[in-house]
Design a protein around this motif. Structure first.
Motif, mmCIF file in Angstrom:
data_model
loop_
_atom_site.group_PDB
_atom_site.id
_atom_site.type_symbol
_atom_site.label_atom_id
_atom_site.label_comp_id
_atom_site.label_asym_id
_atom_site.label_seq_id
_atom_site.Cartn_x
_atom_site.Cartn_y
_atom_site.Cartn_z
ATOM 1 N N GLN A 52 -4.071 3.835 -5.433
ATOM 2 C CA GLN A 52 -3.249 2.631 -5.543
ATOM 3 C C GLN A 52 -3.373 2.009 -6.933
ATOM 4 O O GLN A 52 -2.370 1.677 -7.559
ATOM 5 C CB GLN A 52 -3.666 1.613 -4.465
ATOM 6 N N GLN B 115 -7.651 3.455 -2.442
ATOM 7 C CA GLN B 115 -7.691 2.337 -3.395
ATOM 8 C C GLN B 115 -7.643 2.837 -4.828
ATOM 9 O O GLN B 115 -6.985 2.241 -5.679
ATOM 10 C CB GLN B 115 -8.932 1.477 -3.169
ATOM 11 N N ARG C 17 -10.180 5.023 2.668
ATOM 12 C CA ARG C 17 -9.844 3.724 2.063
ATOM 13 C C ARG C 17 -10.285 3.665 0.601
ATOM 14 O O ARG C 17 -9.552 3.201 -0.258
ATOM 15 C CB ARG C 17 -10.451 2.577 2.875
ATOM 16 N N ASP D 111 0.832 -1.204 0.000
ATOM 17 C CA ASP D 111 0.000 0.000 0.000
ATOM 18 C C ASP D 111 0.865 1.253 0.000
ATOM 19 O O ASP D 111 1.753 1.412 0.839
ATOM 20 C CB ASP D 111 -0.917 0.026 1.224
ATOM 21 N N HIS E 220 -1.607 4.908 3.789
ATOM 22 C CA HIS E 220 -2.160 4.178 4.932
ATOM 23 C C HIS E 220 -3.143 5.059 5.698
ATOM 24 O O HIS E 220 -2.917 6.254 5.863
ATOM 25 C CB HIS E 220 -1.036 3.725 5.868
#
Length: 139
Positions: A110, A107, A103, A80, A83
């Motif tokens: 990412q 994502q 999150r 990841d 964080h």
């Protein structure tokens, strides 16, 4: 990550030179133990061949087929980039909702980063290093 790319580029560029962890560490400006640890992770990922007691590492794949994503996955255990801090106040509107909100956003970041890393090869980076060195040498 940058040290792992550095090591792989060094091994390819100096393939006929001194490839000891001491020599590589001098280039990275780190210590040989870190170099050996990273080389171990690269070896486990099938990117680099090393042999204990022998300073002759070599790439196991053509640099044109080795992406930044391959290298990243080899040396970043959790994978990841970003964080979420899970210690927030659940009684607060922000603290109670920030983790799941972030999150989802993280994502997306990412996925975008991994897609981009998959497009950049070690061969491209090595080529750019060599171009920059030629320019630097002509100054």
């Amino acid at each position: 990550m940058s040290d792992a790319v550095h090591i792989l580029a060094y091994v390819e560029i100096y393939r006929d030179g001194d490839l000891s962890s001491q020599a590589i560490a001098a280039s990275v400006e780190s210590n040989p133990a870190l170099v050996r640890r990273l080389m171990g992770a690269l070896r486990q990922a099938g990117l680099l061949a090393t042999q204990r007691g022998s300073a002759q590492p070599h790439l196991l794949r053509d640099p044109a087929t080795m992406s930044l994503l391959d290298i990243y996955r080899a040396v970043e255990p959790d994978g990841d980039l970003l964080h979420v801090d899970d210690r927030t106040n659940p009684q607060c509107i922000v603290g109670g909702n920030i983790q799941e909100t972030l999150r989802g956003a993280y994502q997306q970041v990412q996925r975008a980063a991994e897609n981009q890393m998959a497009q950049i090869t070690l061969a491209e980076l090595i080529s750019e290093i060599q171009v920059r060195e030629r320019k630097r040498a002509n100054l």
